[in-house]
Write an enzyme that holds these catalytic residues in place. Structure first.
Site, PDB file in Angstrom:
ATOM      1  CD  GLU A  34       0.736  -6.705 -58.158  1.00 45.19           C
ATOM      2  OE1 GLU A  34       1.051  -5.495 -58.032  1.00 45.19           O
ATOM      3  OE2 GLU A  34       1.570  -7.615 -58.181  1.00 45.19           O
ATOM      4  CG  HIS A  35      -4.946  -4.366 -58.192  1.00 45.26           C
ATOM      5  ND1 HIS A  35      -5.608  -3.401 -58.904  1.00 45.26           N
ATOM      6  CD2 HIS A  35      -4.162  -5.013 -59.091  1.00 45.26           C
ATOM      7  CE1 HIS A  35      -5.258  -3.475 -60.184  1.00 45.26           C
ATOM      8  NE2 HIS A  35      -4.375  -4.441 -60.322  1.00 45.26           N
ATOM      9  CB  THR A  36      -3.086  -4.790 -51.215  1.00 44.96           C
ATOM     10  OG1 THR A  36      -1.699  -4.794 -51.604  1.00 44.96           O
ATOM     11  CG2 THR A  36      -3.630  -6.198 -51.321  1.00 44.96           C
ATOM     12  CG  ASP A  37      -1.224   0.185 -54.337  1.00 47.93           C
ATOM     13  OD1 ASP A  37      -2.277  -0.322 -54.801  1.00 47.93           O
ATOM     14  OD2 ASP A  37      -0.399   0.798 -55.037  1.00 47.93           O
ATOM     15  CB  SER A  68      11.770  12.147 -72.816  1.00 49.49           C
ATOM     16  OG  SER A  68      11.906  10.741 -72.843  1.00 49.49           O
ATOM     17  N   GLY A 135       5.331  -0.048 -69.938  1.00 53.08           N
ATOM     18  CA  GLY A 135       4.158  -0.883 -70.168  1.00 53.08           C
ATOM     19  C   GLY A 135       4.301  -2.308 -69.687  1.00 53.08           C
ATOM     20  CG  LEU A 138       8.884  -4.243 -64.930  1.00 51.64           C
ATOM     21  CD1 LEU A 138      10.151  -4.543 -65.718  1.00 51.64           C
ATOM     22  CD2 LEU A 138       8.743  -5.215 -63.763  1.00 51.64           C
ATOM     23  CB  SER A 139       6.712   1.135 -61.237  1.00 48.55           C
ATOM     24  OG  SER A 139       6.114   2.275 -60.693  1.00 48.55           O
ATOM     25  CG  ASP A 185       3.851   1.402 -58.591  1.00 49.21           C
ATOM     26  OD1 ASP A 185       3.842   0.313 -57.983  1.00 49.21           O
ATOM     27  OD2 ASP A 185       3.155   1.620 -59.602  1.00 49.21           O
TER      28      ASP A 185
END
Length: 395
Positions: A34-37, A68, A135, A138-139, A185
């Site tokens: 997480e947050h490594t990308d 949409s 939100g 889950l991208s 993502d």
């Protein structure tokens, strides 16, 4: 009515005839990393069955119109107007509603990618429907980008491969929407495979498939959507990214990917406490991704639980992106026998995941729901996910 049918109906209601095709792309769960990308690091996501569908048709003029099922009215611009809508530079605020900035941003990024080729002259109509929870971490945004990019790449004959299309989605999110996310993502949404995770090096974009074998092992992954909504374009995410960039600068490296666990004592000497803890999370999380991949390959999914828990503790204490609902979800799941659990996604809300025995899924679901009730939280939405295929043309 299926989500795909909803996209087709919306298109027909808007245009009066059937679309030229239907494309879709999935959301994703990040198993670990997480947050490594955006630190050029390592991640291990997988695509989920929940998808965004785009029913798309070519136009004879130069207009692009997006509609949409979750918006009251379509948004329409000319192809030339796209350039002024999205002034280049991360953090720019789009001049259209945020939901429309995702598909229009993809069109804009494809325009730029195709500038040296034949050029894009004809517009399109795009009708979008999605069952990816918004939100929840889950991208849902990458799913919109992946479905739109896949459709336009084919209809406009741009000719990009899946990895390049992931880059298009990332550029749309970074520069058109203004959310400073990494490429994980989009890569998971484009390259996902059934019953497998994607071991991704976010620097080289080298991707390897890692089999999970969940069903064979009698395991399931539960998503616990806390219903605490988050947004990547808001301040907390930006602050974490800025801390990471500062940490890399202090260590004299291009990105925190280049800092090892052995470097952490020196980092602690050089940094203030907050910056150091942010750095420590990234460095140890990269190592946990490596350890998880090795464990999956050598011992299977049943053995990765402790790594998931360690990841959550690091995000809670060092990166400080968890919230009470996420911590409650993780602890309640572990208390009734989950093999591992962690928050997933950008944080500040969203979802947690729990690795459970298939037969124990109802027990874990009931325990987490009860814990939320006891804490006075909104009831969570809990559902299983299976690793699934990435973006595709459906019709």
């Amino acid at each position: 009515m299926t989500t795909q049918d909803a996209a087709v109906r919306l298109f027909h209601d808007l245009i009066g005839h059937a679309p030229d095709g239907i494309w879709s792309a999935p959301g994703r769960v990040n198993l670990i990393g997480e947050h490594t990308d955006y630190n050029d690091g390592l991640v291990l996501p997988f695509a989920i069955p929940h998808r965004t569908y785009a029913a798309v048709g070519m136009r004879s003029d130069d207009r692009i119109r997006v509609a949409s099922t979750f918006a009251d009215a379509p948004v329409e611009v000319s192809l030339d107007e796209l350039r002024s809508l999205f002034p280049t530079g991360a953090g720019a605020q789009p001049a259209v509603a945020e939901w429309a900035a995702y598909p229009l941003g993809v069109a804009w990024a494809l325009q730029l990618a195709d500038a040296t080729a034949h050029g894009i002259e004809h517009g399109v109509d795009i009708a979008i429907a999605s069952d990816v929870p918004v939100g929840a971490g889950l991208s849902s945004s990458a799913a919109i980008e992946g479905a739109t990019a896949s459709a336009l790449n084919e209809l406009w004959a741009v000719g990009l491969d899946r990895t390049a299309l992931a880059g298009i989605g990332r550029r749309a999110e970074n520069e058109a929407v203004g959310a400073p996310t990494g490429i994980m993502d989009q890569m998971a949404s484009m390259l996902g495979e059934a019953d497998a995770a994607l071991f991704l090096d976010c620097r080289s974009l080298e991707a390897q498939t890692v089999g999970l074998g969940m069903a064979e092992a009698g395991l399931a992954i539960l998503v616990i959507d806390t219903r605490v909504s988050h947004a990547h374009s808001t301040g907390g995410y930006r602050e974490r990214r800025a801390s990471c960039e500062l940490g890399a600068q202090i260590m004299g490296v291009p990105a925190l990917r280049d800092v090892s666990v052995d470097d952490l004592p020196r980092a602690q000497e050089l940094m203030d406490d907050v910056t150091f803890r942010r750095v420590r999370h990234i460095v140890t999380e990269n190592q946990r991704v490596l350890d998880t991949v090795q464990t999956l390959r050598e011992s299977g999914a049943r053995a990765i639980g402790d790594l998931l828990v360690a990841s959550h503790v690091s995000m809670r204490d060092d990166f400080e992106i968890s919230v009470a609902e996420l911590d409650t979800a993780v602890q309640a799941a572990l208390d009734v026998g989950a093999l591992g659990a962690r928050m997933t996604g950008g944080g500040f809300g969203g979802a947690a995941i729990a690795l459970v025995e298939q037969h124990a899924a109802p027990t874990v679901t009931d325990a987490v729901t009860a814990a939320f009730t006891a804490s006075g939280f909104t009831a969570p939405h809990i559902f299983p996910v299976t690793p699934s295929a990435g973006a595709a043309r459906d019709a």
